[in-house]
Scaffold this motif. Structure first.
Motif, PDB file in Angstrom:
ATOM      1  N   LEU A 189      41.845  43.863  32.576  1.00  0.00           N
ATOM      2  CA  LEU A 189      40.918  44.627  31.745  1.00  0.00           C
ATOM      3  C   LEU A 189      41.561  45.937  31.304  1.00  0.00           C
ATOM      4  N   ALA A 190      42.134  46.664  32.242  1.00  0.00           N
ATOM      5  CA  ALA A 190      42.772  47.948  31.913  1.00  0.00           C
ATOM      6  C   ALA A 190      43.945  47.758  30.966  1.00  0.00           C
ATOM      7  N   ALA A 191      44.708  46.682  31.176  1.00  0.00           N
ATOM      8  CA  ALA A 191      45.857  46.421  30.296  1.00  0.00           C
ATOM      9  C   ALA A 191      45.404  46.107  28.876  1.00  0.00           C
ATOM     10  N   GLY A 192      44.214  45.561  28.734  1.00  0.00           N
ATOM     11  CA  GLY A 192      43.708  45.194  27.415  1.00  0.00           C
ATOM     12  C   GLY A 192      43.204  46.367  26.608  1.00  0.00           C
ATOM     13  N   ILE A 193      42.894  47.493  27.269  1.00  0.00           N
ATOM     14  CA  ILE A 193      42.391  48.692  26.580  1.00  0.00           C
ATOM     15  C   ILE A 193      43.503  49.728  26.581  1.00  0.00           C
ATOM     16  N   PRO A 194      44.185  49.902  25.458  1.00  0.00           N
ATOM     17  CA  PRO A 194      45.310  50.848  25.428  1.00  0.00           C
ATOM     18  C   PRO A 194      44.907  52.238  25.923  1.00  0.00           C
ATOM     19  N   GLY A 195      45.657  52.729  26.902  1.00  0.00           N
ATOM     20  CA  GLY A 195      45.403  54.060  27.442  1.00  0.00           C
ATOM     21  C   GLY A 195      44.469  54.098  28.629  1.00  0.00           C
ATOM     22  N   ALA A 196      43.895  52.967  29.011  1.00  0.00           N
ATOM     23  CA  ALA A 196      42.965  52.948  30.145  1.00  0.00           C
ATOM     24  C   ALA A 196      43.701  53.265  31.445  1.00  0.00           C
ATOM     25  N   ARG A 197      43.000  53.909  32.355  1.00  0.00           N
ATOM     26  CA  ARG A 197      43.537  54.216  33.693  1.00  0.00           C
ATOM     27  C   ARG A 197      42.996  53.191  34.680  1.00  0.00           C
ATOM     28  N   PHE A 198      43.872  52.619  35.494  1.00  0.00           N
ATOM     29  CA  PHE A 198      43.466  51.648  36.511  1.00  0.00           C
ATOM     30  C   PHE A 198      43.681  52.224  37.898  1.00  0.00           C
ATOM     31  N   VAL A 199      42.672  52.072  38.766  1.00  0.00           N
ATOM     32  CA  VAL A 199      42.757  52.518  40.158  1.00  0.00           C
ATOM     33  C   VAL A 199      42.252  51.387  41.051  1.00  0.00           C
ATOM     34  N   GLU A 200      43.021  51.069  42.078  1.00  0.00           N
ATOM     35  CA  GLU A 200      42.589  50.072  43.071  1.00  0.00           C
ATOM     36  C   GLU A 200      42.304  50.787  44.391  1.00  0.00           C
ATOM     37  N   LEU A 201      41.106  50.567  44.917  1.00  0.00           N
ATOM     38  CA  LEU A 201      40.715  51.196  46.172  1.00  0.00           C
ATOM     39  C   LEU A 201      40.898  50.204  47.325  1.00  0.00           C
ATOM     40  N   PRO A 202      41.742  50.543  48.307  1.00  0.00           N
ATOM     41  CA  PRO A 202      41.960  49.649  49.451  1.00  0.00           C
ATOM     42  C   PRO A 202      40.786  49.680  50.422  1.00  0.00           C
ATOM     43  N   HIS A 203      40.749  48.699  51.303  1.00  0.00           N
ATOM     44  CA  HIS A 203      39.758  48.631  52.386  1.00  0.00           C
ATOM     45  C   HIS A 203      38.334  48.466  51.869  1.00  0.00           C
ATOM     46  N   ALA A 204      38.162  48.092  50.614  1.00  0.00           N
ATOM     47  CA  ALA A 204      36.826  48.016  50.013  1.00  0.00           C
ATOM     48  C   ALA A 204      36.640  46.680  49.309  1.00  0.00           C
ATOM     49  N   SER A 205      35.357  46.382  48.995  1.00  0.00           N
ATOM     50  CA  SER A 205      35.025  45.152  48.294  1.00  0.00           C
ATOM     51  C   SER A 205      34.046  45.469  47.154  1.00  0.00           C
ATOM     52  N   HIS A 206      33.260  44.480  46.740  1.00  0.00           N
ATOM     53  CA  HIS A 206      32.431  44.607  45.542  1.00  0.00           C
ATOM     54  C   HIS A 206      31.393  45.722  45.669  1.00  0.00           C
ATOM     55  N   GLY A 207      30.993  46.038  46.889  1.00  0.00           N
ATOM     56  CA  GLY A 207      30.006  47.088  47.105  1.00  0.00           C
ATOM     57  C   GLY A 207      30.623  48.466  47.256  1.00  0.00           C
ATOM     58  N   VAL A 208      31.762  48.701  46.642  1.00  0.00           N
ATOM     59  CA  VAL A 208      32.501  49.955  46.836  1.00  0.00           C
ATOM     60  C   VAL A 208      31.697  51.173  46.404  1.00  0.00           C
ATOM     61  N   THR A 209      30.858  51.050  45.379  1.00  0.00           N
ATOM     62  CA  THR A 209      30.082  52.212  44.923  1.00  0.00           C
ATOM     63  C   THR A 209      29.055  52.647  45.958  1.00  0.00           C
ATOM     64  N   LEU A 210      28.646  51.714  46.817  1.00  0.00           N
ATOM     65  CA  LEU A 210      27.649  52.010  47.845  1.00  0.00           C
ATOM     66  C   LEU A 210      28.290  52.457  49.152  1.00  0.00           C
ATOM     67  N   ARG A 211      29.399  51.839  49.512  1.00  0.00           N
ATOM     68  CA  ARG A 211      29.986  52.051  50.822  1.00  0.00           C
ATOM     69  C   ARG A 211      31.124  53.078  50.817  1.00  0.00           C
ATOM     70  N   PHE A 212      31.736  53.284  49.671  1.00  0.00           N
ATOM     71  CA  PHE A 212      32.818  54.260  49.551  1.00  0.00           C
ATOM     72  C   PHE A 212      32.485  55.227  48.431  1.00  0.00           C
ATOM     73  N   ALA A 213      31.255  55.711  48.456  1.00  0.00           N
ATOM     74  CA  ALA A 213      30.756  56.545  47.362  1.00  0.00           C
ATOM     75  C   ALA A 213      31.587  57.801  47.168  1.00  0.00           C
TER      76      ALA A 213
END
Length: 285
Positions: free
Chosen positions: A237-261
């Motif tokens: 997704l990030a590669a498809g949008i020129p200039g987008a920033r990609f960040v991968e958060l370790p130790h987390a899953s789909h609920g990252v917004t709730l558990r790693f707020a």
């Protein structure tokens, strides 16, 4: 079970849409995914509302936004968000989406680029073919959320959205109760609209218009252990949008917004502040 926010409502294309707005500052629209409503953004609203005006909605067919209408599509959900921006009198806003909400945000931006100041795409994908793929792992995880005792189904849902290390020493019953408040339903139960949302997501593909979003401040965040929106989907997704920033958060899953707020909110603050700084003449809505 719902967390208390002052709700508003308006009718749009056969549905009474429900939403709330919290905070002061530049406007931010937050769009949730399958089977979760506006209160799922509470961990972000609590942090961002001191500097931004946050709009969170129940997608049509979920919670207080009823009825879903005859043909639920990602395009229709994007139109709903634009209708709420109109109801607020917002000419433009930062747009944030999680999972299915990320696809909705992409379709909204494709339709009305001039109304989007920036994009934050969390645990999401360019095409609904990613989360709806019928791999043995996904089939088994989905089945376990549908069969067995209520307690078993809750625990299965936790395994779908949280990383193994999060669950290794957790009180799963207490955790399921805590997340039920944010999801606005018991994790043992699938909301009636969930399968319709799932089908709408599967029929959506933003890939053809990603290149057209070049120049728009875009943050893409993935979680290492996410089985629904794996990091490879976020990278694509990030590669498809020129200039987008990609960040991968370790130790987390789909609920990252709730558990790693805290981690997520730091990224969002930085992203929103930078996007606002790059558009100093933008009206705050």
């Amino acid at each position: 079970m719902s967390l208390a926010y002052r709700r508003q409502s308006t009718s749009h294309r056969g549905c009474t849409l429900s939403w709330f707005v919290e905070g002061d500052g530049p406007p931010v629209v937050m769009i949730q995914g399958v089977g979760i409503g506006a209160t799922g953004w509470r961990p972000q609203v609590e942090e961002l509302a001191s500097r931004f005006r946050c709009l969170c909605l129940d997608n049509r067919g979920f919670g207080a936004s009823q009825p879903p209408g005859d043909a639920l599509t990602v395009e229709l959900m994007a139109d709903d968000v634009l209708a709420l921006m109109d109801a607020q009198g917002w000419k433009s806003a930062h747009v944030m989406g999680h999972s299915l909400g990320g696809l909705v945000a992409l379709y909204l931006t494709h339709k009305a680029r001039e109304r989007v100041r920036s994009l934050a795409l969390l645990c999401t994908f360019a095409t609904g073919a990613v989360p709806t793929r019928l791999t043995p792992r996904m089939l088994l995880m989905g089945l376990r959320t549908q069969v067995g005792t209520r307690r078993m189904r809750r625990h299965a849902f936790l395994r779908m959205v949280l990383a193994p290390e999060e669950l290794a020493h957790a009180d799963k019953d207490a955790l399921a109760e805590q997340l039920a408040e944010l999801f606005d339903h018991d994790l043992a139960d699938q909301p009636p609209v969930a399968m319709r949302q799932f089908r709408a997501m599967g029929n959506a593909d933003a890939t053809p218009f990603l290149q057209g979003l070049a120049g728009l401040p875009t943050l893409v965040v993935s979680a290492t252990h996410d089985p629904i929106a794996p990091p490879t989907a976020g990278q694509a997704l990030a590669a498809g949008i020129p200039g987008a920033r990609f960040v991968e958060l370790p130790h987390a899953s789909h609920g990252v917004t709730l558990r790693f707020a805290e981690r997520v909110n730091t990224l969002l603050r930085e992203h929103l502040d930078a996007a606002e700084a790059s558009h100093p003449g933008a009206l705050s809505g």
